[in-house]
Motif scaffolding. Sequence first.
Motif, PDB file in Angstrom:
ATOM      1  N   TYR A  34     -27.225   7.604  -5.855  1.00  0.00           N
ATOM      2  CA  TYR A  34     -28.280   7.434  -4.857  1.00  0.00           C
ATOM      3  C   TYR A  34     -27.956   8.009  -3.478  1.00  0.00           C
ATOM      4  N   ASP A  35     -26.721   8.305  -3.226  1.00  0.00           N
ATOM      5  CA  ASP A  35     -26.301   8.644  -1.867  1.00  0.00           C
ATOM      6  C   ASP A  35     -25.862  10.086  -1.700  1.00  0.00           C
ATOM      7  N   GLY A  36     -26.370  10.962  -2.529  1.00  0.00           N
ATOM      8  CA  GLY A  36     -26.103  12.379  -2.398  1.00  0.00           C
ATOM      9  C   GLY A  36     -24.896  12.861  -3.184  1.00  0.00           C
ATOM     10  N   GLU A  37     -24.791  14.188  -3.237  1.00  0.00           N
ATOM     11  CA  GLU A  37     -23.770  14.834  -4.051  1.00  0.00           C
ATOM     12  C   GLU A  37     -22.353  14.504  -3.594  1.00  0.00           C
ATOM     13  N   LYS A  38     -22.125  14.477  -2.292  1.00  0.00           N
ATOM     14  CA  LYS A  38     -20.772  14.214  -1.793  1.00  0.00           C
ATOM     15  C   LYS A  38     -20.277  12.840  -2.238  1.00  0.00           C
ATOM     16  N   LYS A  39     -21.112  11.819  -2.090  1.00  0.00           N
ATOM     17  CA  LYS A  39     -20.741  10.460  -2.495  1.00  0.00           C
ATOM     18  C   LYS A  39     -20.594  10.373  -4.013  1.00  0.00           C
ATOM     19  N   TYR A  40     -21.488  11.026  -4.731  1.00  0.00           N
ATOM     20  CA  TYR A  40     -21.429  11.054  -6.196  1.00  0.00           C
ATOM     21  C   TYR A  40     -20.093  11.626  -6.656  1.00  0.00           C
ATOM     22  N   GLU A  41     -19.725  12.773  -6.107  1.00  0.00           N
ATOM     23  CA  GLU A  41     -18.458  13.408  -6.483  1.00  0.00           C
ATOM     24  C   GLU A  41     -17.261  12.553  -6.076  1.00  0.00           C
ATOM     25  N   GLN A  42     -17.335  11.961  -4.906  1.00  0.00           N
ATOM     26  CA  GLN A  42     -16.241  11.100  -4.432  1.00  0.00           C
ATOM     27  C   GLN A  42     -16.055   9.917  -5.375  1.00  0.00           C
ATOM     28  N   ASP A  43     -17.147   9.272  -5.743  1.00  0.00           N
ATOM     29  CA  ASP A  43     -17.070   8.121  -6.648  1.00  0.00           C
ATOM     30  C   ASP A  43     -16.538   8.519  -8.017  1.00  0.00           C
ATOM     31  N   LEU A  44     -16.960   9.667  -8.515  1.00  0.00           N
ATOM     32  CA  LEU A  44     -16.522  10.123  -9.837  1.00  0.00           C
ATOM     33  C   LEU A  44     -15.066  10.574  -9.859  1.00  0.00           C
ATOM     34  N   SER A  45     -14.506  10.862  -8.707  1.00  0.00           N
ATOM     35  CA  SER A  45     -13.130  11.375  -8.652  1.00  0.00           C
ATOM     36  C   SER A  45     -12.117  10.377  -9.215  1.00  0.00           C
ATOM     37  N   LYS A  46     -12.492   9.114  -9.314  1.00  0.00           N
ATOM     38  CA  LYS A  46     -11.604   8.079  -9.848  1.00  0.00           C
ATOM     39  C   LYS A  46     -11.591   8.049 -11.378  1.00  0.00           C
ATOM     40  N   TYR A  47     -12.456   8.823 -11.975  1.00  0.00           N
ATOM     41  CA  TYR A  47     -12.652   8.766 -13.417  1.00  0.00           C
ATOM     42  C   TYR A  47     -12.375  10.120 -14.063  1.00  0.00           C
ATOM     43  N   SER A  48     -12.228  10.107 -15.379  1.00  0.00           N
ATOM     44  CA  SER A  48     -11.970  11.343 -16.118  1.00  0.00           C
ATOM     45  C   SER A  48     -13.268  12.136 -16.283  1.00  0.00           C
ATOM     46  N   LYS A  49     -13.091  13.404 -16.593  1.00  0.00           N
ATOM     47  CA  LYS A  49     -14.232  14.272 -16.876  1.00  0.00           C
ATOM     48  C   LYS A  49     -15.024  13.718 -18.067  1.00  0.00           C
ATOM     49  N   SER A  50     -14.329  13.209 -19.055  1.00  0.00           N
ATOM     50  CA  SER A  50     -14.996  12.656 -20.235  1.00  0.00           C
ATOM     51  C   SER A  50     -15.874  11.460 -19.875  1.00  0.00           C
ATOM     52  N   GLN A  51     -15.361  10.569 -19.026  1.00  0.00           N
ATOM     53  CA  GLN A  51     -16.160   9.421 -18.583  1.00  0.00           C
ATOM     54  C   GLN A  51     -17.395   9.904 -17.831  1.00  0.00           C
ATOM     55  N   ARG A  52     -17.209  10.885 -16.978  1.00  0.00           N
ATOM     56  CA  ARG A  52     -18.300  11.458 -16.193  1.00  0.00           C
ATOM     57  C   ARG A  52     -19.410  11.978 -17.105  1.00  0.00           C
ATOM     58  N   LEU A  53     -19.018  12.682 -18.161  1.00  0.00           N
ATOM     59  CA  LEU A  53     -20.016  13.264 -19.055  1.00  0.00           C
ATOM     60  C   LEU A  53     -20.807  12.195 -19.795  1.00  0.00           C
ATOM     61  N   VAL A  54     -20.121  11.188 -20.314  1.00  0.00           N
ATOM     62  CA  VAL A  54     -20.824  10.120 -21.030  1.00  0.00           C
ATOM     63  C   VAL A  54     -21.751   9.357 -20.070  1.00  0.00           C
ATOM     64  N   PHE A  55     -21.297   9.125 -18.862  1.00  0.00           N
ATOM     65  CA  PHE A  55     -22.126   8.492 -17.832  1.00  0.00           C
ATOM     66  C   PHE A  55     -23.419   9.285 -17.629  1.00  0.00           C
ATOM     67  N   ALA A  56     -23.302  10.596 -17.510  1.00  0.00           N
ATOM     68  CA  ALA A  56     -24.474  11.452 -17.304  1.00  0.00           C
ATOM     69  C   ALA A  56     -25.403  11.424 -18.507  1.00  0.00           C
ATOM     70  N   CYS A  57     -24.819  11.439 -19.688  1.00  0.00           N
ATOM     71  CA  CYS A  57     -25.601  11.398 -20.919  1.00  0.00           C
ATOM     72  C   CYS A  57     -26.464  10.137 -20.959  1.00  0.00           C
ATOM     73  N   HIS A  58     -25.856   9.022 -20.626  1.00  0.00           N
ATOM     74  CA  HIS A  58     -26.599   7.758 -20.645  1.00  0.00           C
ATOM     75  C   HIS A  58     -27.685   7.722 -19.564  1.00  0.00           C
ATOM     76  N   TRP A  59     -27.400   8.229 -18.391  1.00  0.00           N
ATOM     77  CA  TRP A  59     -28.440   8.267 -17.357  1.00  0.00           C
ATOM     78  C   TRP A  59     -29.611   9.126 -17.820  1.00  0.00           C
ATOM     79  N   TYR A  60     -29.297  10.288 -18.356  1.00  0.00           N
ATOM     80  CA  TYR A  60     -30.362  11.177 -18.832  1.00  0.00           C
ATOM     81  C   TYR A  60     -31.232  10.469 -19.873  1.00  0.00           C
TER      82      TYR A  60
END
Length: 169
Positions: A34-60
């Motif tokens: 909700y808070d823009g790309e910079k915050k999104y990327e910052q929050d995701l930096s704590k997680y693996s690429k794999s977690q990021r992808l599954v997160f996106a899949c579920h949102w979609y």
Amino acid sequence: MASETVEYQIDATFIDDNDSWAIIEPLWWTVSIYDGEKKYEQDLSKYSKSQRLVFACHWYMSEVNNGGHDQFYYNSTGIVWRDAIECFDAIGATEISEIIKSSATRLGGSPSLDRNERNEVLEKIEPKFDDLDDRFYKLESQIDIEKLIKVFISKRKSDFVFNGKVLKP
């Protein structure tokens, strides 16, 4: 309603015994779309690429099932469109990634990750997504997406291990 701190211990056994939603639950509470790309990327930096992808899949899937591609792009969730394509390709559901690519093409090819900019484009060109929505719903009824995601996760268990406390609003 007050926030609470929840402790997660997502290990190999948890991964084997739970669905993909439970496995990525810490992301739901800690990654802001909700808070823009910079915050999104910052929050995701704590997680693996794999977690990021599954997160996106579920949102979609959640957004398209709730209101189609219009809703997906109109809402803040549109920020995950590139990751959703990558996830569906990675799990072997390339037909769905092609649907997302087609929807992106209807928004000029590379929809902005900024919600306001996306909404301006949506209002200006008024793309029609009904055919893509229908294709997605049909594919979703034919493909066990959860099974594909679980296979993806099981091959990368270490990417999904999470032990820590999360503030749950």
